[in-house]
Design an enzyme around this catalytic site. Structure first.
Site, PDB file in Angstrom:
ATOM      1  N   TYR A 174       0.852  -1.184   0.000  1.00 33.09           N
ATOM      2  CA  TYR A 174       0.000   0.000   0.000  1.00 33.09           C
ATOM      3  C   TYR A 174       0.887   1.233   0.000  1.00 33.09           C
ATOM      4  CZ  TYR A 174      -4.375   2.509   0.692  1.00 33.09           C
ATOM      5  OH  TYR A 174      -5.449   3.329   0.526  1.00 33.09           O
ATOM      6  N   LYS A 212     -20.227 -20.305 -10.210  1.00 33.46           N
ATOM      7  CA  LYS A 212     -19.517 -20.099 -11.473  1.00 33.46           C
ATOM      8  C   LYS A 212     -18.067 -19.723 -11.189  1.00 33.46           C
ATOM      9  CE  LYS A 212     -20.462 -19.785 -15.992  1.00 33.46           C
ATOM     10  NZ  LYS A 212     -21.404 -20.569 -16.773  1.00 33.46           N
ATOM     11  N   GLU A 231     -24.280 -14.037 -17.415  1.00 33.85           N
ATOM     12  CA  GLU A 231     -24.840 -15.291 -16.896  1.00 33.85           C
ATOM     13  C   GLU A 231     -26.295 -15.107 -16.496  1.00 33.85           C
ATOM     14  OE1 GLU A 231     -24.197 -19.348 -16.003  1.00 33.85           O
ATOM     15  OE2 GLU A 231     -22.854 -17.881 -16.900  1.00 33.85           O
ATOM     16  N   ALA A 236     -31.947 -18.256 -25.375  1.00 32.33           N
ATOM     17  CA  ALA A 236     -30.537 -17.943 -25.603  1.00 32.33           C
ATOM     18  C   ALA A 236     -29.765 -19.143 -26.137  1.00 32.33           C
ATOM     19  CB  ALA A 236     -29.911 -17.443 -24.309  1.00 32.33           C
ATOM     20  N   ASN A 241     -32.709 -29.203 -18.438  1.00 35.95           N
ATOM     21  CA  ASN A 241     -32.279 -29.577 -17.092  1.00 35.95           C
ATOM     22  C   ASN A 241     -33.347 -29.215 -16.063  1.00 35.95           C
ATOM     23  OD1 ASN A 241     -29.796 -30.947 -16.764  1.00 35.95           O
ATOM     24  ND2 ASN A 241     -28.692 -29.151 -17.497  1.00 35.95           N
ATOM     25  N   ASN A 264     -21.442 -27.184 -19.631  1.00 33.28           N
ATOM     26  CA  ASN A 264     -20.744 -25.950 -20.016  1.00 33.28           C
ATOM     27  C   ASN A 264     -19.373 -25.789 -19.377  1.00 33.28           C
ATOM     28  OD1 ASN A 264     -23.087 -25.470 -21.377  1.00 33.28           O
ATOM     29  ND2 ASN A 264     -23.413 -23.415 -20.557  1.00 33.28           N
TER      30      ASN A 264
END
Length: 752
Positions: A37, A92, A134, A195, A285, A317
Site C-alpha cells: 500500500y 460459477k 450469466e 438464448a 435440465n 458448459n
C-alpha cells in the site's frame, strides 16, 4: 443426488458461501505493508498512468473475470432476482478457479433495464480482463451481449448461449463422423428458441450445416417465414422456408435434434420418424426432453446426450467457459470471436478421440470410456481439457487478430498450463523434457497389460522413450487393436522364440552357476519369466532401462534385476525413495521401499543417492538426517547411528548441504533452527529427508500422501548398475509415464 438439507449445509456451514479473496504477496512486516500500500503502491499506479496496458503487468486484471447477472433466468428457476441468483454466480466462480485458475468477482445487478445493465458493465471495464454474462433472459441477453461487444475492448461472453452451443456442436461433429454423414447434408431441429437454442442453431450453421436444413421451434411450434406470433429479430433471422408447423412435423426425417426446452418435449413417436442413426441431444435440465432409456427403447440406433451427469454424453458448459476465457485472458484478447469458439469446438471433438486417463476413469467408477456412441464429448473432470482447449483458443485469437499479447512459444505455454494443475506436473515436465532430448529403450516385461500399452502410446506420441514390449506378439497386437492405439511400429519381443534366448541362457548360467543356478533353471527363467529376460536385455545392452511391477509383487521385479544387473560398485545395497509434492513444496523421502534396518553406512549412501536424484529434477538438495533427537539431545543406539551416518555423508560428499541427527519439525522450521541450533548447515528448509529405518519412512510418505494430500512419484530405485524401476499395482498410466521418464534420464546419465 443430494437432498435439500445437504445443499443448504454445503453453502452455510463454516465460512459462508463458496468463495473468498486471498492475497498473493506477503503482508507480514511493515516493509511488506509499505510495498503493498502506501507509499510503494504509487509506483505501479504511475506506470499504468503512462501505459494503460501495464495494468496487466502490475495488477490482477489479466486473470480476473466478472460473472455478471441480473437473475432473470437462473438455471431452471426462472426470474428469481439478482440476489437469489448469487449462489449460482459464486458457483460459477468456483468452476472458473477450479478448472482453469481464473479469478472471479461475481456481480449481481438489480435491474431489468438492458441499457442500464450495459452502462454499468461498461463502467467496470478497468477492473476486469473479461466479462461472463450469466442467467440473463432472452431476447434481452442477445442485445446486451451484442452492445457490450461493440463498446468494450475486453472479451464479453454469454455462457448460457455459447457454452451449450459449443459443447453440443463438438458432440454433433463426432456423432456425424461415427454414423458416416457429412455435416453439410445433415438436417437439424432445435427445440427451444431462447438464448441457448438460438446460439445452438447459429453455431450449427457456422459449423457447416446448410441454413435451409435448420428448423427452430418454440412453444408455439416451428419458426417459419411469415410467422408473426411470438417473434423477435433473433428468431426472425432463423425463420425457415418450410411447410412444417409443429415439432412433430419438423422431426420427420431429421438427422439431429437439439433440445433446450422442457421435460418430455420429444416423444417416442417423434423419435421414430427421424432418419437412420438419429442424433439426439436432449439438454433440458434437470429433466431432458427424452431420457436415454426411453429413447433407446424406441430406437436402438439412436445416439443420445443430455445435460445430466448420470447419463453418458453429458453436455456440460464447464467443458467450455473456463478454458475459453483462459486462452482469451492469456493473449489479452479484445474479444471472443467465432474463430475462438470454433477452435474450442474442434479441440473438444478431437480430445474425445484420444485415450482417456486413468484419473478420469477412476472419477467415473472405473467405467470403460472409449470414443464411440456412448462417449462423444470429454468428461467434465478430464484434466486434459485445459491443455487442449486453452491453447487452441489462444492460437485462434492470434490468428484472427484479436490477441494483444501473442504467445511466442506454444509448447512452453502448454507447460505453464500443466503447472496450474499441480506442482508434480510442473516438476515432472522438467524431467520429461530431459527425457525427450535423448529417448532411450525402456523394456516393459508386462507387454500385454492395458495400462502399459496406453502408457506406451503417450511415450511414443511425446517422444519420451522407445518402448520395448515383452510377450506374445500376436496377443499384444490384438490388445493394441482392441484399445484403438497407434503402436504399429513398436518393438515386441517374445522370449519364448527370441533369437537371443540361447545367448541369454548361457550368460545367466555363467553368471549364477556358483550361486545355485543350474542350466535347466537358467533355461526356465529366461524362457518363461519376462522379468529375467528383460533384466538380461538391459544387462547385455539390448535395452537401456527396465520398468515392471504393474502385475507383480515388488520382490518379483527387483530380484531378477539384482541377480542379473546388480548394484553399483562400491555400494552396500540399492535404495528407494519417493518424491513428495504438495502445493508449496517438493521433497524427497528415503529409504521408503528397500532397506529395512540400515546401518550408518547404508544411511549415508541413501542420503547421497537421494540428493543426486533431487538434482535430476533441478532441485538443489538440502538433506536432513532424521531421528527422534536433535544434535545429541538423546543418547541412544538409534540416534548415534544417525549421527555417525551424518558424519559419513560429510566425509564422502563434503559439498552436500546435510545435517543431523534432527527431528522432522526442526528440519522444516527456520525460526526454531535459527533460535536453537544456529550452528547447523540447514536453515530449517530441508527438502531431502533420510529416515532412520524403512518403517518410519514408509509410514511417513503414506501418511503425507493420504492425510496431507501430497502427490507421490515413485518408488525411485537408486544404486543399480543400470536403470531399473519398480511400478506398483495401483499405478495408473500417468504414473507409468512418469517412471519411464525417470528411467530414461537415468539411462542418459549412465551412458554419458
Amino acid at each position: 443426488m443430494s437432498n435439500k438439507q445437504d445443499a443448504l449445509d454445503y453453502h452455510s456451514k463454516g465460512r459462508k458461501g463458496k468463495i473468498e479473496v486471498i492475497t498473493t504477496k506477503p503482508c507480514a512486516t511493515s516493509r511488506d505493508l509499505s510495498l503493498a500500500y502506501s507509499p510503494g503502491v504509487a509506483e505501479p499506479c504511475l506506470e499504468i498512468e503512462k501505459n494503460p496496458n501495464d495494468a496487466y503487468k502490475y495488477t490482477a486484471k489479466g486473470n480476473l473475470v466478472a460473472v455478471v447477472s441480473n437473475g432473470t433466468a437462473v438455471l431452471g428457476l426462472g426470474d428469481i432476482g439478482a440476489l437469489a441468483g448469487k449462489p449460482v454466480m459464486e458457483g460459477k466462480g468456483v468452476l472458473f478457479k477450479s478448472f482453469a485458475d481464473v479469478d472471479v468477482f461475481d456481480i449481481e445487478l438489480d435491474t431489468k433495464d438492458s441499457d442500464e445493465l450495459i452502462r454499468t458493465v461498461k463502467l467496470l471495464e478497468p477492473t476486469f480482463g473479461g466479462i461472463n454474462l450469466e442467467d440473463i433472459k432472452g431476447p434481452e441477453c442477445f442485445y446486451i451481449e451484442e452492445e457490450l461487444q461493440k463498446i468494450m475492448s475486453i472479451p464479453v461472453f454469454h455462457d448460457d448461449q455459447h457454452g451449450t452451443a459449443i459443447i453440443s456442436a463438438a458432440g454433433m461433429l463426432n456423432a456425424l463422423e461415427i454414423i458416416g454423414k457429412k455435416v453439410e447434408e445433415a438436417k437439424i431441429v432445435v427445440n427451444g428458441a431462447g438464448a441457448a437454442g438460438i446460439a445452438c442453431a447459429n453455431l450449427a450453421i457456422t459449423m457447416g450445416i446448410d441454413k435451409n436444413n435448420v428448423i427452430l421451434c418454440d412453444t408455439k411450434g416451428v419458426i417459419y417465414k411469415g410467422r408473426t406470433a411470438g417473434m423477435n429479430e433473433y428468431k426472425e433471422r432463423l425463420a425457415a422456408e418450410t411447410d412444417a408447423r409443429t415439432l412433430e412435423d419438423a422431426m420427420v426425417d431429421a438427422d439431429i435434434f437439439f433440445g433446450v426446452s422442457a421435460k418430455g418435449a420429444l416423444t417416442p413417436e417423434m423419435l421414430k420418424t427421424m432418419a437412420k442413426d438419429p442424433i439426439v441431444f436432449a439438454m433440458a435440465n434437470p429433466d431432458p426432453e427424452i431420457t436415454p432409456p426411453d429413447a433407446k427403447a424406441v430406437r436402438e440406433d439412436v445416439i443420445i446426450g443430455t445435460g445430466r451427469s448420470d447419463y453418458n454424453n453429458q453436455v456440460n458448459n464447464v467443458l467450455c467457459f473456463p478454458f475459453l476465457f483462459r486462452g482469451a485472458l492469456d493473449t489479452h484478447a479484445s474479444a471472443i470471436n467465432d474463430e475462438m469458439k470454433l477452435a474450442c469446438v474442434k479441440a473438444l471433438a478431437e480430445l474425445a478421440k484420444e485415450d482417456v486417463p486413468d484419473s478420469v476413469r477412476k472419477a467415473y467408477a472405473g467405467e470403460e470410456i472409449k470414443f464411440g456412441r456412448e462417449y462423444l464429448i470429454p468428461k467434465p473432470f478430464d484434466p486434459r481439457v485445459l491443455l487442449h482447449v486453452a491453447p487452441a483458443v489462444a492460437q485462434a485469437a492470434m490468428d484472427s487478430g484479436v490477441a494483444r499479447r501473442p504467445i511466442e512459444d506454444m509448447d512452453k505455454y502448454r507447460e505453464r498450463l500443466e503447472a496450474m494443475q499441480g506442482r508434480s506436473k510442473e516438476i515432472m515436465r522438467t524431467l520429461i523434457n530431459k527425457a525427450k532430448a535423448a529417448p532411450k529403450r525402456v523394456v516393459f516385461p508386462e507387454g500385454e497389460e492395458e495400462k502399459v500399452l496406453r502408457a506406451c502410446q503417450v511415450l511414443v506420441d511425446e517422444g519420451i522413450a522407445k518402448p520395448v514390449l515383452l510377450g506374445n506378439e500376436e496377443e499384444i497386437r490384438a490388445r493394441i487393436k482392441f484399445l484403438n492405439l497407434d503402436l504399429d511400429d513398436i518393438d515386441i519381443i517374445d522370449p519364448m522364440n527370441s533369437t537371443k534366448r540361447a545367448e541369454y541362457i548361457d550368460a545367466f548360467f555363467e553368471m549364477r552357476q556358483r550361486k545355485g543356478a543350474t542350466r535347466a533353471e537358467a533355461k526356465r527363467l529366461i524362457k518363461k519369466n519376462r522379468n529375467y529376460y528383460g533384466a538380461m536385455m538391459v544387462h547385455r545392452g539390448d535395452g537401456d532401462a527396465l520398468l515392471s511391477g504393474v502385475d507383480h509383487h515388488y520382490p518379483e521385479t527387483i530380484r531378477p534385476a539384482l541377480e542379473i544387473i546388480g548394484k553399483k560398485e562400491g555400494l552396500s545395497k540399492v535404495h528407494g525413495a519417493y518424491m513428495m509434492v504438495t502445493k508449496k513444496n517438493v521433497t524427497f523421502f528415503a529409504d521408503t521401499t528397500v532397506t529395512i534396518e540400515p546401518t550408518a553406512e547404508e544411511l549415508a549412501e541413501t542420503a547421497i543417492l537421494t540428493a543426486e536424484k533431487a538434482t535430476h529434477f533441478e532441485i538443489e538438495p538440502r538433506v536432513a538426517m532424521l531421528s527422534f533427537s536433535n544434535f545429541g539431545s538423546a543418547l541412544h543406539p538409534l540416534t548415534l547411528k544417525v549421527k555417525r551416518a551424518t558424519a559419513l555423508v560429510n566425509e564422502w560428499a563434503p559439498d552436500l548441504v546435510v545435517d543431523g541427527e534432527m527431528q522432522a519439525n526442526v528440519a522444516l522450521d527456520p525460526d526454531l533452527m535459527e533460535k536453537q541450533y544456529p550452528f547447523s548447515k540447514l536453515k530449517g528448509n530441508a527438502n531431502v529427508f533420510v529416515f532412520p529405518d524403512l518403517q518410519s519412512g514408509n509410514i511417513s510418505y503414506k501418511l503425507l500422501n493420504k492425510l496431507g494430500g501430497a502427490e507421490s512419484v515413485g518408488p525411485i530405485l537408486m544404486g543399480m548398475k543400470k536403470p531399473v524401476h519398480v511400478l506398483q499395482r495401483g499405478d495408473d498410466v500417468a504414473d507409468i509415464v512418469n517412471m519411464a521418464a525417470v528411467a530414461v534420464v537415468d539411462a542418459q546419465e549412465a551412458q554419458a
